[in-house]
Design an enzyme around this catalytic site. Structure first.
Site, short mmCIF file in Angstrom:
data_model
loop_
_atom_site.label_atom_id
_atom_site.label_comp_id
_atom_site.label_asym_id
_atom_site.label_seq_id
_atom_site.Cartn_x
_atom_site.Cartn_y
_atom_site.Cartn_z
N LYS A 161 0.79 -1.24 0.00
CA LYS A 161 0.00 0.00 0.00
C LYS A 161 0.83 1.29 0.00
CE LYS A 161 -2.04 -1.45 3.68
NZ LYS A 161 -2.89 -1.77 4.84
N ASP A 197 -5.26 -5.33 10.89
CA ASP A 197 -6.55 -4.62 10.95
C ASP A 197 -7.75 -5.56 10.75
OD1 ASP A 197 -5.77 -4.95 8.31
OD2 ASP A 197 -6.31 -2.93 7.67
#
Ligand code: BGC
Length: 476
Positions: A161, A197
């Site tokens: 990312k 997450d």
């Protein structure tokens, strides 16, 4: 479609065909992912597996009795957050939270700079909250693929990312954080629990709904975790399970890496290949690059450029902005696809990109956005169906009823992404009844929950000859 030249639309549709994934293709993709799950979990195959299936050492979901005050750090998307969370019988309350920006140059700088910045933000927060004298336990949501050795030892496998800080891959992230805090020396933290997450999302939703045993993120990146039977987690040695015992461990699938070994070659388009080639990490996270918020806008931009060059859009005239990578943000897709304000939004977005559009252009741009977001939703559905089908078969059930905790801007903000995903999963996993809960502050609260559950259960991992020998779970 009114007023749209049929021949023109047909030509456009020809260009978009490569993004269409019928039900049978999705079933095939799900079958491939199923094989990759086994490879990732296997004792001798996981080293080379594209889908990593990382053990998380989270072996229990919340039972509602957890309580206490916790700090949480959430690093993984575009923002970095620090939170103070209070958990008691009936809620997980965010007492205070603070967002800290991570400057672009820091995302690709040195690891030391990044962790010093994190420690500084945490220090500022601890001070402002008058928590300095207390050494609160800390839940650290670090949303990158990590080989977790224990709940507080987690080795970064690789950045994703848009992050690429030097000196962190192959290192223990908890150690780097603690070292940065010690370098400052003005505050301290208690025990640390590391979570992905997806795990945080599952745990925070699990507090409300105890049948939540899957966590899924479709935001800047994409991933999912789920509770796997411990006996199937062959890659962790020493986890003996007695006959008839139903012990489970949460597995972070890292499904974003699906296709990194070429398994998705047949469905990759020239636009996906271009996105990969020009990314910071070519060849890595192939599946994620077809799905998540970091890349969807760029795929749309590349299609817009192609169709303009083919004289099917904007009278064949591109603009400087349209030709610049990254200018078509993923949030534009949601704005363009909105039922009520879509046309108005499209006009504004195209004008801001220096493009002159007519009614046909507006229609085509919406069609492109719809095609790309729909492919993303369908691919996620195929992956999620693989998980629910697996859980059902694992438990030898004819019918599985389960809950998925979800987070991420693509899922939350797009006008019909969630609906399309849910419909498709139901078709791909007809024997599963799936409830979806959107998590609020999931990854932060969830990190606190993992810390709380970890305090409820102390995992003592005894090592022998560098190999996990025995796992004892002891209730405090
Ligand atoms: C990371 C995952 C994370 C996902 C969603 C991916 O790029 O590898 O660890 O869960 O993004 O944030």
């Amino acid at each position: 479609m009114y007023g749209v030249n049929a021949f023109h639309t047909l030509r456009v549709q020809k260009y978009l065909e490569c993004f269409h994934l019928p039900l049978e293709k999705l079933q095939e993709i799900s079958a491939r992912l199923k094989k990759d799950f086994n490879r990732g979990l296997g004792k001798h195959t996981h080293h080379r597996a594209a889908v990593k299936m990382l053990p998380t050492f989270v072996t229990a979901t919340p039972d509602g009795t957890e309580k206490g005050d916790f700090l949480a750090l959430d690093l993984g998307g575009t923002n970095f957050r620090v939170l103070h969370i209070r958990v008691n019988e009936d809620e997980q309350r965010v007492m205070k939270s603070q967002n800290c920006a991570i400057p672009q140059e820091m995302m690709v700088g040195t690891g030391e700079q990044l962790f010093d910045h994190i420690a500084a933000c945490l220090g500022e927060f601890v001070n402002s909250q008058d928590l300095k004298g207390q050494t609160l336990p800390l839940g650290f949501t670090f949303s990158f693929p990590c080989e977790q050795k224990e709940i507080d030892k987690s080795i970064l496998i690789r950045w994703t990312k848009g992050f690429n800080c030097s000196g962190v891959e192959g290192e223990d992230v908890v150690k780097l954080l603690k070292e940065a805090i010690h370098r400052r020396g003005d505050y301290d933290i208690g025990s640390v629990a590391m979570v992905n997450d997806t795990v945080g999302t599952m745990m925070s939703c699990g507090y409300k709904d105890q049948s939540c045993e899957i966590g899924m993120i479709i935001g800047t990146g994409t991933n999912a975790c789920y509770m796997e039977e411990l006996k199937n987690v062959k890659r962790v040695e020493g986890m003996e399970v007695k006959e008839g015992e139903n012990r489970r461990m949460c597995i972070n699938t890292e499904w974003g890496g699906f296709g990194d070994d070429g398994a998705l070659k047949d469905i990759l388009t020239e636009y996906d290949e271009e996105v990969d080639r020009t990314s910071i990490n070519p060849g890595i996270h192939t599946f994620e690059k077809m799905i998540s918020g970091m890349y969807l806008g760029e795929i749309v931009r590349l299609v817009l450029v192609k169709l303009t060059q083919e004289k099917l859009l904007f009278n064949g005239e591109t603009s400087k902005a349209l030709l610049t990578p990254g200018t078509f943000e993923t949030r534009f897709i949601s704005e363009i696809e909105k039922e009520d304000k879509g046309v108005e939004n499209t006009k504004k977005i195209l004008a801001d990109l220096g493009l002159t559009s007519n009614a046909v252009d507006l229609h085509i741009v919406r069609l492109i956005c719809d095609t790309i977001s729909s492919r993303s939703a369908r691919l996620c559905a195929a992956a999620l169906a693989t998980i629910v089908n697996r859980i059902r078969v694992n438990r030898k059930l004819d019918h599985l009823k389960t809950t998925v905790g979800v987070d991420g801007a693509v899922y939350r903000k797009h006008p019909n992404f969630s609906e399309e995903l849910q419909d498709m999963v139901r078709r791909l996993a007809p024997q599963c009844d799936i409830n979806f809960i959107v998590s609020e502050d999931g990854s932060g609260k969830g990190a606190a929950m993992v810390t709380a559950v970890a305090q409820r259960y102390v995992c003592i991992l005894a090592y022998s000859c560098a190999k996990i020998n025995i796992v004892v779970q002891k209730k405090i």
